[in-house]
Design a protein around this motif. Sequence first.
Motif, PDB file in Angstrom:
ATOM      1  N   VAL A  70       0.847  -1.200   0.000  1.00  0.00           N
ATOM      2  CA  VAL A  70       0.000   0.000   0.000  1.00  0.00           C
ATOM      3  C   VAL A  70       0.878   1.244   0.000  1.00  0.00           C
ATOM      4  N   GLY A  71       0.524   2.194  -0.858  1.00  0.00           N
ATOM      5  CA  GLY A  71       1.189   3.488  -0.891  1.00  0.00           C
ATOM      6  C   GLY A  71       0.161   4.582  -1.100  1.00  0.00           C
ATOM      7  N   GLY A  72       0.641   5.804  -1.309  1.00  0.00           N
ATOM      8  CA  GLY A  72      -0.261   6.944  -1.467  1.00  0.00           C
ATOM      9  C   GLY A  72      -0.378   7.729  -0.178  1.00  0.00           C
ATOM     10  N   PRO A  73      -1.228   8.763  -0.156  1.00  0.00           N
ATOM     11  CA  PRO A  73      -1.363   9.611   1.034  1.00  0.00           C
ATOM     12  C   PRO A  73      -1.695   8.871   2.321  1.00  0.00           C
ATOM     13  N   VAL A  74      -2.404   7.731   2.251  1.00  0.00           N
ATOM     14  CA  VAL A  74      -2.728   7.004   3.485  1.00  0.00           C
ATOM     15  C   VAL A  74      -1.485   6.471   4.168  1.00  0.00           C
ATOM     16  N   SER A  75      -0.368   6.391   3.446  1.00  0.00           N
ATOM     17  CA  SER A  75       0.853   5.831   4.029  1.00  0.00           C
ATOM     18  C   SER A  75       1.440   6.728   5.107  1.00  0.00           C
ATOM     19  N   ILE A  76       0.900   7.930   5.248  1.00  0.00           N
ATOM     20  CA  ILE A  76       1.396   8.831   6.280  1.00  0.00           C
ATOM     21  C   ILE A  76       1.126   8.277   7.682  1.00  0.00           C
ATOM     22  N   ASP A  77       0.169   7.327   7.779  1.00  0.00           N
ATOM     23  CA  ASP A  77      -0.159   6.690   9.061  1.00  0.00           C
ATOM     24  C   ASP A  77      -0.224   5.174   8.861  1.00  0.00           C
ATOM     25  N   PRO A  78       0.921   4.494   8.817  1.00  0.00           N
ATOM     26  CA  PRO A  78       0.926   3.049   8.565  1.00  0.00           C
ATOM     27  C   PRO A  78       0.127   2.247   9.585  1.00  0.00           C
ATOM     28  N   GLU A  79       0.129   2.684  10.842  1.00  0.00           N
ATOM     29  CA  GLU A  79      -0.611   1.940  11.865  1.00  0.00           C
ATOM     30  C   GLU A  79      -2.104   1.924  11.549  1.00  0.00           C
ATOM     31  N   MET A  80      -2.620   3.031  11.027  1.00  0.00           N
ATOM     32  CA  MET A  80      -4.027   3.059  10.637  1.00  0.00           C
ATOM     33  C   MET A  80      -4.272   2.100   9.472  1.00  0.00           C
ATOM     34  N   VAL A  81      -3.365   2.080   8.509  1.00  0.00           N
ATOM     35  CA  VAL A  81      -3.526   1.176   7.364  1.00  0.00           C
ATOM     36  C   VAL A  81      -3.597  -0.274   7.852  1.00  0.00           C
ATOM     37  N   PHE A  82      -2.676  -0.655   8.709  1.00  0.00           N
ATOM     38  CA  PHE A  82      -2.648  -2.042   9.186  1.00  0.00           C
ATOM     39  C   PHE A  82      -3.828  -2.370  10.092  1.00  0.00           C
ATOM     40  N   ARG A  83      -4.410  -1.363  10.698  1.00  0.00           N
ATOM     41  CA  ARG A  83      -5.583  -1.623  11.530  1.00  0.00           C
ATOM     42  C   ARG A  83      -6.756  -2.109  10.677  1.00  0.00           C
ATOM     43  N   TYR A  84      -6.837  -1.612   9.439  1.00  0.00           N
ATOM     44  CA  TYR A  84      -7.975  -1.947   8.585  1.00  0.00           C
ATOM     45  C   TYR A  84      -7.642  -2.946   7.485  1.00  0.00           C
ATOM     46  N   LEU A  85      -6.402  -2.982   7.051  1.00  0.00           N
ATOM     47  CA  LEU A  85      -6.050  -3.824   5.911  1.00  0.00           C
ATOM     48  C   LEU A  85      -5.048  -4.903   6.291  1.00  0.00           C
ATOM     49  N   ASP A  86      -5.288  -6.093   5.766  1.00  0.00           N
ATOM     50  CA  ASP A  86      -4.382  -7.223   5.951  1.00  0.00           C
ATOM     51  C   ASP A  86      -3.445  -7.277   4.758  1.00  0.00           C
TER      52      ASP A  86
END
Length: 431
Positions: A70-86
């Motif tokens: 995963v990349g893009g603007p959401v990568s600014i908060d990796p912990e949030m990404v991993f909270r929702y995406l496997d």
Amino acid sequence: MSHVTVVTPEHYNYGSMVIAGVLRDLGHHVEIRKGFEGVDSEVVFISLQSTIHLLRYREIINRMEGFRVVGGPVSIDPEMVFRYLDVDLVIQGEGEDKVEGVMELAAGRCRPEDVPGAAFRSGDGVFMNPTSPCPSMGRPLPLVPRDIGRENIRGASVYIETHRGCPGNCTFCQVPEFFGRNVRSRPVEDIVAEVREFRKSGARRFAISGGTGTLYGSSKFRGIDGEAFRTLLRGISEVTGRRNLTVPDIRVDMVNPEVLEAISEYTNGWVFYGIESGSRRILRRMKKGISPDQVVDAVELAREYGLKVAGSFIVGYPSEEEDDYRETLELADELMLDDYFVSIAEPLPGTELGEEVVDLPPEENPVFMKSENRRFESVAEERAFNLLLESYVFRSVPVPVTSQLLKSIFDEVRSQQEHIKTVTGMLQDIG
């Protein structure tokens, strides 16, 4: 070499096409797709632009096979990404120089710890390697989809990146947090070659991206470089034609006669100012660094060069009172712009506003404060509706208010209200 798919959920965003171009030049078989249906690759790069995408596409992303990045603007908060995406990996910030390391990791030839900017799950939670800006603004030509000509993002087929970084401090903006405050400009010849590639693939209308368009070629020592900006516009418009080029998103304190003359000569003749508020107090809270007087001066100066002027406004910012909103309404009325964009303040991850709303009680957040008008869910929604409605009367050529227009305005602000409530909840869950 691997089969790789680069996926964007709703539009072909520029960054995904750049990453696909890097992968192509590394010798991989690359496909770029809009939407997730039918994706079947060894490695999948997923470019997500909005926090809400983590929820909207959670189920389908978590069902996908292959090594998922995963990349893009959401990568600014990796912990949030991993909270929702496997997913297997999040690449923080700028990614072109990190792609080769990601592919080495996907092939099992290195460890996650060896990839700069990589965030990944470990036994102790989420581990984040240090990241840094790309050492060079040079890059391969993007991989352009064959149907790019059918894209319509605010009137453009594609937004061309001319530079990165912004010295501003706006509390609601991710640009300085993602790219830094030092402005790094790309060579004009590279940009023009890229525009030719997009034109060859069917793109027709172009917009300049980079946060604040007039910052191209500037530095903190010299300020705005009008000559560099003019050279940029001239080079691009020779390929696109002036009617097919626009320069959106300009700060009112980063214009001068030289850049406005260039916009008048080489583009479709529009400027889009980030005005945000008519309240000095709220502008200070936003750390916008401008005053209503500067807004008026910038609008009048643009009109001296025969330009059409649009303005963006933000309502529902934390601590906004009725008096602040009224000052915004009065400024919008005074300006009589050619177009208006109204949005409820959105707390983006990594921004000061995003951090503020995490601990903000609902009774102090206009997005959750109940409106006295039962038609609206919140004070913020009501203010957005009223300002947007009034804007059709304020503008240089008033637009008749029909029942259909009223419905579209209501649907727009209700969509914003629900979106921002959801994003706020996501931030508070992480906080």
